[in-house]
Design an enzyme around this catalytic site. Structure first.
Site, short mmCIF file in Angstrom:
data_model
loop_
_atom_site.label_atom_id
_atom_site.label_comp_id
_atom_site.label_asym_id
_atom_site.label_seq_id
_atom_site.Cartn_x
_atom_site.Cartn_y
_atom_site.Cartn_z
N ASP A 120 16.50 10.83 66.95
CA ASP A 120 17.72 11.73 67.20
C ASP A 120 19.06 10.78 67.61
O ASP A 120 18.78 9.66 68.22
CB ASP A 120 17.34 12.90 68.38
CG ASP A 120 16.63 13.71 67.76
OD1 ASP A 120 16.34 13.85 66.55
OD2 ASP A 120 16.02 14.39 68.71
N ARG A 121 20.12 11.22 67.41
CA ARG A 121 21.32 10.41 67.79
C ARG A 121 21.46 10.20 69.09
O ARG A 121 21.79 9.03 69.72
CB ARG A 121 22.67 11.37 67.30
CG ARG A 121 24.01 10.65 67.95
CD ARG A 121 24.95 11.85 67.65
NE ARG A 121 26.13 11.38 68.19
CZ ARG A 121 27.21 10.83 67.30
NH1 ARG A 121 26.81 10.63 66.25
NH2 ARG A 121 28.54 10.07 68.16
#
Length: 324
Positions: A120-121
């Site tokens: 995930d970012r």
């Protein structure tokens, strides 16, 4: 000042989502500070909070270029002729425009290594890249067969009564809202997930550090699964109920998400031609220990640099030191 025009793709979307996508290396904290200081205008009017934007809206962003486009150096944890393992920073997508893959391709323009999985970012830590098609296909197959062990550490709110557990639930991904939902029972459209955790350390402010392993790799699996059982990750505004009291203080939803991908491990039996020429950091190949001593790489066995290793029984294990 930077000026952006909202495209149809972001019609009806959140302002912050559009800005962070447009400037992928901009930190959330910097963006929220700019909003509080009214350094962002929509159609000439200053705004001080996240809001809905529409196609053809004009945004004026008064944030310094050094914050919009910070320099990011690749933190290469391990490298050989076939793979790269990179420590991904926060606020950076693995794929897409201006992503970690973009930076990797800039450094390796001929090979153009490709990621074998994603984070995930807001998740930091180890990402595995393949330098050639053979390695990529082998590693894709290993991920598909769950032959690659991925380890994480997470700082969560609360102290689990059960100190070690293997959780089985079902996950549904809502692509429109960019969020996932967890159910203990199967429902149409839901996919099975398996998440294991063990408590590493407990703290006096009602938080704890967990080691987490996943047997399935679904979007937001760890974040959503831990929140589902009542132990959300600190700083995760998407799956935390916004704020939790900690000794009179509050955990802000826009703070750093305390989730680290800190371990990768897999057998190398199909990876032919691997050598110790390009090793960048500590690795463990069964009984063979490679370690940098300030002058070169030394091993627990006598192996000449450049020797092609017999990988039939070897395991590559790369671990980031936990400094929490």
């Amino acid at each position: 000042m930077k000026t952006l025009i909202v495209t149809n793709k972001y019609n009806g979307k959140k302002l912050c989502n559009f800005i962070l996508t447009s400037f992928p290396n901009l930190s959330q904290n910097t963006l929220y500070k700019a909003l509080r200081q009214k350094d962002i205008k929509i159609n000439g009017k200053r705004v001080n909070k996240d809001c809905i934007i529409f196609e053809n809206d004009e945004l004026n962003i008064f944030i310094a270029d050094s914050l919009l486009f910070p320099q990011i150096n690749l933190d290469i944890v391990y490298e050989d002729n076939n793979i790269l393992v990179i420590n991904k920073p926060i606020n950076l997508e693995v794929v897409g425009e201006n992503s970690l893959t973009t930076l990797v391709h800039q450094k390796y323009p001929k090979q153009k290594p490709m990621p074998c999985h994603r984070l995930d970012r807001n998740t930091t830590g180890l990402v595995l890249f393949a330098k050639n098609d053979t390695a990529l296909n082998i590693l894709f197959d290993k991920f598909k067969k769950h032959e690659i062990k991925k380890s994480y550490t997470a700082l969560v709110y609360g102290i689990p009564k059960i100190k070690k557990a293997r959780l089985e639930s079902y996950l549904f991904k809502d692509n429109k809202k960019s969020i996932v939902y967890i159910s203990d029972d199967f429902k149409p459209g839901y996919q099975k997930i398996i998440t294991s955790y063990s408590v590493i350390k407990e703290f006096n402010n009602n938080t704890s550090l967990l080691e987490v392993n996943i047997e399935t790799g679904r979007t937001h699996q760890i974040r959503a699964h831990l929140a589902h059982i009542g132990y959300p990750i600190i700083g995760d505004g998407k799956y935390v109920i916004n704020q939790y009291p900690l000794k009179g203080k509050k955990v802000l939803a826009d703070s750093k998400v305390f989730l680290l991908s800190n371990g990768l491990e897999f057998k190398m039996e199909d990876m032919t031609g691997w050598s110790i020429n390009d090793v960048k950091t500590y690795t463990e190949l069964l009984g063979i220990k490679l370690e940098y001593n300030g002058y070169g790489y030394v091993t627990s066995q006598s192996i000449d640099a450049g020797t092609v290793l017999d990988t039939s029984n070897m395991v590559l294990s790369v671990t980031l030191e936990n400094k929490t």
